[in-house]
Scaffold this motif. Structure first.
Motif, PDB file in Angstrom:
ATOM      1  N   ARG A  75      43.169  19.337 -61.403  1.00 13.63           N
ATOM      2  CA  ARG A  75      44.346  19.517 -61.362  1.00 13.63           C
ATOM      3  C   ARG A  75      45.268  18.974 -62.433  1.00 13.63           C
ATOM      4  N   GLN A  76      44.799  17.796 -63.093  1.00 14.25           N
ATOM      5  CA  GLN A  76      45.488  17.133 -64.151  1.00 14.25           C
ATOM      6  C   GLN A  76      45.769  17.963 -65.373  1.00 14.25           C
ATOM      7  N   ARG A  77      44.663  18.906 -65.683  1.00 18.23           N
ATOM      8  CA  ARG A  77      44.646  19.732 -66.459  1.00 18.23           C
ATOM      9  C   ARG A  77      45.685  20.931 -66.523  1.00 18.23           C
ATOM     10  N   VAL A  78      45.781  21.483 -65.193  1.00 15.40           N
ATOM     11  CA  VAL A  78      46.960  22.457 -64.868  1.00 15.40           C
ATOM     12  C   VAL A  78      48.383  21.585 -65.158  1.00 15.40           C
ATOM     13  N   SER A  79      48.235  20.422 -64.790  1.00 12.48           N
ATOM     14  CA  SER A  79      49.635  19.648 -64.815  1.00 12.48           C
ATOM     15  C   SER A  79      50.008  19.595 -66.497  1.00 12.48           C
ATOM     16  N   HIS A  80      49.010  19.473 -67.313  1.00 12.64           N
ATOM     17  CA  HIS A  80      49.331  19.216 -68.891  1.00 12.64           C
ATOM     18  C   HIS A  80      49.618  20.766 -69.254  1.00 12.64           C
ATOM     19  N   ILE A  81      48.832  21.627 -68.850  1.00 15.28           N
ATOM     20  CA  ILE A  81      49.400  23.149 -69.287  1.00 15.28           C
ATOM     21  C   ILE A  81      50.643  23.497 -68.697  1.00 15.28           C
ATOM     22  N   GLU A  82      51.061  23.141 -67.841  1.00 11.70           N
ATOM     23  CA  GLU A  82      52.608  23.442 -67.423  1.00 11.70           C
ATOM     24  C   GLU A  82      53.661  22.580 -68.066  1.00 11.70           C
ATOM     25  N   SER A  83      53.067  21.587 -68.447  1.00  7.82           N
ATOM     26  CA  SER A  83      54.113  20.703 -69.334  1.00  7.82           C
ATOM     27  C   SER A  83      54.040  21.056 -70.899  1.00  7.82           C
ATOM     28  N   GLY A  84      53.101  22.048 -71.238  1.00  4.16           N
ATOM     29  CA  GLY A  84      53.086  22.509 -72.646  1.00  4.16           C
ATOM     30  C   GLY A  84      52.164  21.233 -73.548  1.00  4.16           C
ATOM     31  N   ARG A  85      51.589  20.501 -72.997  1.00  6.11           N
ATOM     32  CA  ARG A  85      50.787  19.447 -73.515  1.00  6.11           C
ATOM     33  C   ARG A  85      49.435  19.721 -73.996  1.00  6.11           C
ATOM     34  N   VAL A  86      48.716  21.111 -73.446  1.00  5.55           N
ATOM     35  CA  VAL A  86      47.730  21.496 -73.664  1.00  5.55           C
ATOM     36  C   VAL A  86      47.639  23.116 -73.590  1.00  5.55           C
ATOM     37  N   ASP A  87      46.812  23.695 -74.190  1.00  3.31           N
ATOM     38  CA  ASP A  87      46.683  25.262 -74.439  1.00  3.31           C
ATOM     39  C   ASP A  87      45.711  25.542 -73.409  1.00  3.31           C
ATOM     40  N   VAL A  88      45.806  26.842 -72.872  1.00  2.46           N
ATOM     41  CA  VAL A  88      44.867  27.486 -71.827  1.00  2.46           C
ATOM     42  C   VAL A  88      44.330  28.556 -72.604  1.00  2.46           C
ATOM     43  N   PRO A  89      42.896  28.581 -72.344  1.00  4.39           N
ATOM     44  CA  PRO A  89      42.082  29.657 -73.186  1.00  4.39           C
ATOM     45  C   PRO A  89      42.504  31.010 -72.597  1.00  4.39           C
ATOM     46  N   ARG A  90      42.299  31.985 -73.610  1.00  4.60           N
ATOM     47  CA  ARG A  90      42.952  33.329 -73.512  1.00  4.60           C
ATOM     48  C   ARG A  90      42.114  34.059 -71.921  1.00  4.60           C
ATOM     49  N   ASN A  91      40.922  33.915 -71.788  1.00  2.00           N
ATOM     50  CA  ASN A  91      40.318  34.185 -70.653  1.00  2.00           C
ATOM     51  C   ASN A  91      40.952  33.797 -69.190  1.00  2.00           C
ATOM     52  N   GLY A  92      41.235  32.293 -69.610  1.00  2.00           N
ATOM     53  CA  GLY A  92      41.977  31.680 -68.113  1.00  2.00           C
ATOM     54  C   GLY A  92      43.148  32.093 -68.136  1.00  2.00           C
ATOM     55  N   LEU A  93      43.963  32.246 -69.144  1.00  2.00           N
ATOM     56  CA  LEU A  93      45.246  32.783 -69.138  1.00  2.00           C
ATOM     57  C   LEU A  93      45.538  34.248 -68.325  1.00  2.00           C
ATOM     58  N   TYR A  94      44.430  35.148 -68.702  1.00  2.00           N
ATOM     59  CA  TYR A  94      44.402  36.450 -67.683  1.00  2.00           C
ATOM     60  C   TYR A  94      44.167  36.184 -66.493  1.00  2.00           C
ATOM     61  N   SER A  95      43.238  35.369 -65.902  1.00  2.00           N
ATOM     62  CA  SER A  95      43.088  34.884 -64.823  1.00  2.00           C
ATOM     63  C   SER A  95      44.462  34.447 -64.145  1.00  2.00           C
ATOM     64  N   LEU A  96      44.938  33.550 -64.751  1.00  2.00           N
ATOM     65  CA  LEU A  96      46.211  32.835 -64.127  1.00  2.00           C
ATOM     66  C   LEU A  96      47.250  33.995 -63.814  1.00  2.00           C
ATOM     67  N   LEU A  97      47.461  34.627 -64.918  1.00  2.00           N
ATOM     68  CA  LEU A  97      48.605  35.626 -64.712  1.00  2.00           C
ATOM     69  C   LEU A  97      48.355  36.743 -63.703  1.00  2.00           C
ATOM     70  N   ARG A  98      46.966  37.274 -63.700  1.00  2.00           N
ATOM     71  CA  ARG A  98      46.793  38.150 -62.662  1.00  2.00           C
ATOM     72  C   ARG A  98      46.943  37.582 -61.355  1.00  2.00           C
ATOM     73  N   SER A  99      46.346  36.397 -60.908  1.00  2.00           N
ATOM     74  CA  SER A  99      46.372  35.851 -59.704  1.00  2.00           C
ATOM     75  C   SER A  99      47.755  35.409 -59.218  1.00  2.00           C
ATOM     76  N   TYR A 100      48.845  35.313 -60.239  1.00  2.00           N
ATOM     77  CA  TYR A 100      50.092  34.950 -60.227  1.00  2.00           C
ATOM     78  C   TYR A 100      51.097  36.090 -59.838  1.00  2.00           C
ATOM     79  N   GLY A 101      50.222  37.428 -59.764  1.00  2.00           N
ATOM     80  CA  GLY A 101      51.017  38.665 -59.584  1.00  2.00           C
ATOM     81  C   GLY A 101      51.801  38.995 -60.876  1.00  2.00           C
ATOM     82  N   CYS A 102      51.558  38.704 -61.947  1.00  2.00           N
ATOM     83  CA  CYS A 102      52.474  39.084 -63.219  1.00  2.00           C
ATOM     84  C   CYS A 102      51.473  40.246 -63.914  1.00  2.00           C
TER      85      CYS A 102
END
Length: 302
Positions: A48-75
Motif C-alpha cells: 500500500r505504501q508503494r501505491v501512495s508513493h506512486i500517487e504522490s509522484g515520488r516513484v514511477d509505475v512500470p508500464r505493465n503495471g500502469l496498463y493494469s491500473l488504468l484498465r481496472s480503473y475503467g480508463c
C-alpha cells in the motif's frame, strides 16, 4: 526484471510537476472507480505504501503495471489513456534541470508545464510582457529589481530566454497571450529597452502560431478582476493545468470546474481585447484600432 528494478527504486524527495500530476490523475481514477489503495496495490503486486508513493509522484509505475491500473480503473484506450502513458514514459530530465542551482521549484515547474503544453498555452498578463516574449535586456531589468548578484542574474535571464524555445521547436507550441495595456506602459529599464521590447512583441506576434492581443484601458475592469493566469493545454482536456500568479507563489489548479471557469474567463478577455495582429495584413491596411497599432503608438511615444 526491469519492472522489478523500477518498483524497488527509493522514493524521490522532490517530484516534478509532471510526476505529481501523473500521480494525482491515477489517484483520481482510482477513487472514481471505488477502489482502495490496498486493492490497487494487489493489482500490481506491491504494498500500500508503494501505491501512495506512486500517487504522490515520488516513484514511477512500470508500464505493465500502469496498463493494469488504468484498465481496472475503467480508463479505456483513448486520449486520456495515451496521455497518461506518455506522462509515465517521459522520465528524462529537461533542459531546466541545469538551472536548479539558482531557480526555485515554481520556476522549474513553469518551464516543464510550458514544454508539456502540446495543445498550446493561453496566458493573461497585467504587469509586464510575458516572459516567453521578453528580450534579454527587458528580462535583466526585471531581474535586477531583486538585488541579486550579477552571476545569479545572468542565470535568471538565461533561464527566461531558454523558456522561449517552445516558440522555435518543431512543431512550435501555439501561444495566445492577452496583455493588459498597463503592462506596456510600465517603464521597465530605459526607454531604449522598452522600445526594443515592444518591437520584439510585434515581431513575435507575426509568427503563425502566436496570437497577441492587447486589453486596452477603455475595455474596463474585467482584466483586473481576473488577475494574471496561464492555461497549459495537454494531450486531452483532462490533463490541462491552470497556473495562477499569487504574491506568495503561484497556485496550480487541475480540477474540471476550475478549468472550465478559466477557459471562459480567457474567452471573455480575448473578446474584450483589441483584435490580434494578423501576419497576412500589410501595415497600410489597418483601418481600425487593433493590437499592433496600439503597440506601435506606444513605441513612438517613448
Amino acid at each position: 526484471m526491469q519492472a522489478k528494478k523500477e518498483i524497488s527504486m527509493p522514493p524521490r524527495s522532490q517530484p516534478s510537476e509532471r510526476q505529481r500530476r501523473f500521480g494525482a490523475e491515477l489517484r483520481k481514477l482510482r477513487l472514481d472507480a471505488g477502489l482502495s489503495g490496498d486493492q490497487a496495490a494487489a493489482l500490481i503486486g506491491v504494498d500500500r505504501q508503494r501505491v501512495s508513493h506512486i500517487e504522490s509522484g515520488r516513484v514511477d509505475v512500470p508500464r505493465n503495471g500502469l496498463y493494469s491500473l488504468l484498465r481496472s480503473y475503467g480508463c479505456v484506450e483513448g486520449p486520456l489513456f495515451e496521455g497518461l502513458l506518455s506522462m509515465a514514459q517521459n522520465r528524462g530530465k529537461g533542459w531546466w534541470d541545469e538551472y536548479r542551482d539558482v531557480m526555485g521549484r515554481h520556476a522549474l515547474d513553469l518551464a516543464e508545464l510550458e514544454a508539456g503544453a502540446t495543445s498550446g498555452v493561453r496566458s493573461h498578463e497585467q504587469l509586464a510582457v510575458p516572459g516567453i516574449f521578453q528580450t534579454a535586456d527587458y528580462a535583466r531589468a526585471i531581474c535586477e529589481t531583486s538585488d541579486g548578484e550579477d552571476a545569479a542574474i545572468d542565470r535568471y535571464v538565461a533561464f527566461r530566454l531558454e523558456r522561449q524555445r517552445i516558440l522555435r521547436d518543431d512543431p512550435p507550441t501555439p501561444y495566445h497571450a492577452v496583455i493588459h495595456e498597463g503592462a506596456l506602459h510600465t517603464r521597465i529599464g530605459s526607454p531604449q529597452i522598452m522600445r526594443k521590447q515592444l518591437c520584439r512583441l510585434i515581431e513575435v506576434s507575426r509568427l503563425p502560431h502566436v496570437t497577441v492581443q492587447v486589453f486596452p484601458f477603455e475595455a474596463g475592469a474585467y482584466s483586473a478582476f481576473s488577475r494574471p493566469f496561464t492555461i497549459f493545454g495537454g494531450m486531452t482536456p483532462e490533463l490541462e493545468t491552470i497556473r495562477l500568479a499569487q504574491p506568495l507563489g503561484p497556485v496550480l489548479l487541475r480540477d474540471r470546474p476550475s478549468l472550465d471557469k478559466y477557459t471562459k474567463i480567457f474567452a471573455k478577455l480575448a473578446g474584450l481585447a483589441l483584435p490580434p495582429v494578423d501576419p497576412e495584413m500589410s501595415p497600410e491596411s489597418h483601418e481600425g484600432r487593433d493590437s499592433i497599432t496600439l503597440i506601435q503608438h506606444l513605441m513612438y511615444t517613448l
